[in-house]
Write a protein that holds these residues in place. Sequence first.
Motif, PDB file in Angstrom:
ATOM      1  N   LEU A 196      16.740 -14.674 -10.892  1.00  0.00           N
ATOM      2  CA  LEU A 196      15.598 -14.517  -9.997  1.00  0.00           C
ATOM      3  C   LEU A 196      14.729 -15.763 -10.040  1.00  0.00           C
ATOM      4  N   SER A 197      14.053 -16.023  -8.935  1.00  0.00           N
ATOM      5  CA  SER A 197      13.139 -17.169  -8.881  1.00  0.00           C
ATOM      6  C   SER A 197      12.115 -16.950  -7.772  1.00  0.00           C
ATOM      7  N   ASP A 198      11.098 -17.783  -7.773  1.00  0.00           N
ATOM      8  CA  ASP A 198      10.077 -17.778  -6.726  1.00  0.00           C
ATOM      9  C   ASP A 198       9.472 -16.388  -6.531  1.00  0.00           C
ATOM     10  N   THR A 199       9.058 -15.793  -7.648  1.00  0.00           N
ATOM     11  CA  THR A 199       8.453 -14.458  -7.575  1.00  0.00           C
ATOM     12  C   THR A 199       6.956 -14.577  -7.341  1.00  0.00           C
ATOM     13  N   ARG A 200       6.450 -13.763  -6.426  1.00  0.00           N
ATOM     14  CA  ARG A 200       5.011 -13.781  -6.174  1.00  0.00           C
ATOM     15  C   ARG A 200       4.536 -12.409  -5.697  1.00  0.00           C
ATOM     16  N   LEU A 201       3.247 -12.193  -5.869  1.00  0.00           N
ATOM     17  CA  LEU A 201       2.625 -10.926  -5.495  1.00  0.00           C
ATOM     18  C   LEU A 201       2.355 -10.892  -3.997  1.00  0.00           C
ATOM     19  N   ILE A 202       2.511  -9.725  -3.388  1.00  0.00           N
ATOM     20  CA  ILE A 202       2.122  -9.502  -1.993  1.00  0.00           C
ATOM     21  C   ILE A 202       0.961  -8.518  -1.998  1.00  0.00           C
ATOM     22  N   ASP A 203      -0.204  -8.963  -1.545  1.00  0.00           N
ATOM     23  CA  ASP A 203      -1.382  -8.099  -1.505  1.00  0.00           C
ATOM     24  C   ASP A 203      -1.262  -7.178  -0.291  1.00  0.00           C
ATOM     25  N   ILE A 204      -1.048  -5.899  -0.534  1.00  0.00           N
ATOM     26  CA  ILE A 204      -0.875  -4.963   0.576  1.00  0.00           C
ATOM     27  C   ILE A 204      -2.128  -4.131   0.837  1.00  0.00           C
ATOM     28  N   MET A 205      -3.237  -4.507   0.223  1.00  0.00           N
ATOM     29  CA  MET A 205      -4.459  -3.742   0.427  1.00  0.00           C
ATOM     30  C   MET A 205      -5.487  -4.516   1.232  1.00  0.00           C
ATOM     31  N   ASN A 206      -5.664  -5.769   0.928  1.00  0.00           N
ATOM     32  CA  ASN A 206      -6.733  -6.546   1.552  1.00  0.00           C
ATOM     33  C   ASN A 206      -6.196  -7.373   2.706  1.00  0.00           C
ATOM     34  N   PHE A 207      -5.562  -6.703   3.648  1.00  0.00           N
ATOM     35  CA  PHE A 207      -4.943  -7.408   4.763  1.00  0.00           C
ATOM     36  C   PHE A 207      -5.555  -6.934   6.078  1.00  0.00           C
ATOM     37  N   GLY A 208      -6.064  -7.903   6.850  1.00  0.00           N
ATOM     38  CA  GLY A 208      -6.562  -7.591   8.175  1.00  0.00           C
ATOM     39  C   GLY A 208      -7.922  -6.917   8.167  1.00  0.00           C
ATOM     40  N   PRO A 209      -8.545  -6.821   9.335  1.00  0.00           N
ATOM     41  CA  PRO A 209      -9.888  -6.224   9.425  1.00  0.00           C
ATOM     42  C   PRO A 209      -9.917  -4.747   9.079  1.00  0.00           C
ATOM     43  N   ALA A 210      -8.789  -4.043   9.239  1.00  0.00           N
ATOM     44  CA  ALA A 210      -8.779  -2.606   8.945  1.00  0.00           C
ATOM     45  C   ALA A 210      -9.051  -2.334   7.477  1.00  0.00           C
ATOM     46  N   ALA A 211      -8.717  -3.286   6.589  1.00  0.00           N
ATOM     47  CA  ALA A 211      -8.931  -3.077   5.155  1.00  0.00           C
ATOM     48  C   ALA A 211     -10.410  -2.917   4.826  1.00  0.00           C
ATOM     49  N   LYS A 212     -11.268  -3.530   5.625  1.00  0.00           N
ATOM     50  CA  LYS A 212     -12.704  -3.458   5.348  1.00  0.00           C
ATOM     51  C   LYS A 212     -13.289  -2.097   5.696  1.00  0.00           C
ATOM     52  N   THR A 213     -12.570  -1.306   6.464  1.00  0.00           N
ATOM     53  CA  THR A 213     -13.092  -0.011   6.886  1.00  0.00           C
ATOM     54  C   THR A 213     -12.753   1.107   5.907  1.00  0.00           C
ATOM     55  N   ILE A 214     -11.917   0.828   4.912  1.00  0.00           N
ATOM     56  CA  ILE A 214     -11.523   1.867   3.960  1.00  0.00           C
ATOM     57  C   ILE A 214     -12.566   1.958   2.856  1.00  0.00           C
ATOM     58  N   PRO A 215     -13.105   3.146   2.592  1.00  0.00           N
ATOM     59  CA  PRO A 215     -14.090   3.294   1.511  1.00  0.00           C
ATOM     60  C   PRO A 215     -13.510   2.855   0.171  1.00  0.00           C
ATOM     61  N   ALA A 216     -14.366   2.419  -0.712  1.00  0.00           N
ATOM     62  CA  ALA A 216     -13.923   1.891  -2.005  1.00  0.00           C
ATOM     63  C   ALA A 216     -13.122   2.919  -2.790  1.00  0.00           C
ATOM     64  N   ASP A 217     -13.522   4.195  -2.710  1.00  0.00           N
ATOM     65  CA  ASP A 217     -12.818   5.201  -3.486  1.00  0.00           C
ATOM     66  C   ASP A 217     -11.467   5.589  -2.868  1.00  0.00           C
ATOM     67  N   GLU A 218     -11.182   5.077  -1.658  1.00  0.00           N
ATOM     68  CA  GLU A 218      -9.911   5.367  -1.008  1.00  0.00           C
ATOM     69  C   GLU A 218      -8.928   4.201  -1.141  1.00  0.00           C
ATOM     70  N   LYS A 219      -9.389   3.075  -1.655  1.00  0.00           N
ATOM     71  CA  LYS A 219      -8.537   1.898  -1.723  1.00  0.00           C
ATOM     72  C   LYS A 219      -7.530   2.019  -2.857  1.00  0.00           C
ATOM     73  N   ILE A 220      -6.377   1.427  -2.650  1.00  0.00           N
ATOM     74  CA  ILE A 220      -5.342   1.401  -3.685  1.00  0.00           C
ATOM     75  C   ILE A 220      -5.334   0.026  -4.335  1.00  0.00           C
TER      76      ILE A 220
END
Length: 357
Positions: A196-220
């Motif tokens: 394996l090589s070139d491993t990196r994280l993909i942020d699937i929570m803080n993507f796009g403007p819709a992420a800002k509309t999710i309440p803090a207690d609902e975020k993953i």
Amino acid sequence: MARVDTAETGQDGGGRDTCPATWRAGVRRAIRAATRPGPWKRGLVLAALAVLLGLVMLLHAEIPNRIGNLGSLVETFLPWFGLFVPVLLAGALWRRSAAAVAALLLPVVVWASLFGGRLADRSHPGGDLVVAAHNVGAANPDPAGTARDLAASGADVLALEELVPQTTGTYEKELARTYPHHTVLGTVGLWSKLPLSDTRLIDIMNFGPAAKTIPADEKIAPNRALRTTVATAHGPLAVYVAHLGSVRVNPAAGFWTASRNIGVQAIGEAIAAERTTRVVLLGDLNGTMDDRAFDDLTARLLPAQEAAGDGFGFTWPAAFPVVRADAILVRGVRPERSWVLPATGSDHLPVAAAISW
């Protein structure tokens, strides 16, 4: 004295005339028979329900998501709408309704056109590489046993989701002999027989403007997806592992899919920007590929189960699977076979696919 036949005279033994009562009873029977609805007029409610069922399945893409994500909810369980057909058929036969039986042709034809092909075995022999994915479950009571079962599955590349600190070390220990290469980022990991090589994280929570509309207690947590490269004899294979946000149904929000849908967009954008020709996505996507929320993703990747599976391949819940929440999608490679592995201690079933170049 001559004998009088009362049957012929219409009189009883006392000389009373019985013909009027008999005549009236016959008239009533004739009226009832004449006014009773015929087979094409009986069961009109059942016929209407059959037509409605067919239209819901036929026009599912037109059901709006504006109210509680109703469209996505219907599409998630769309194959199961076929179970209403035998229920309505039983009612139609009980009512002896030709109209209801005829109306049932619509949902039968629609369901067959949508899902009939999935009932056949679409697998082919062969394959250059076997990939597998499993949401092992944070509450899994036997992580060591689960790891041993997965190591014995024959997979060359194995993706695990819902890893927790208490059990990650167990999986690393039990899988080390079969898979000399592995990487873990957050709650997801990949074990491989190949480097394996070139491993990196993909942020699937803080993507796009819709992420800002999710309440803090609902975020993953954002650390639920990764991308890495597997070095194969045929060249590099980009592998994505993802555990998208959960979905749920509640009276206030309807079918809540906000965090899941943000993750779909994030993974879709990452794959769209992927320069490696051959790509595999493994993971618990918390949704079915019939859900319109995955349209952009399935426009870029081919679901292995639909192309090379046998049946629907439902994976959740493990005790009685009703949806295929766990998926393998590919680009640049050909799925030859796709199947569901036996149950482990998790509430999900593992999935596997053989792919070839």
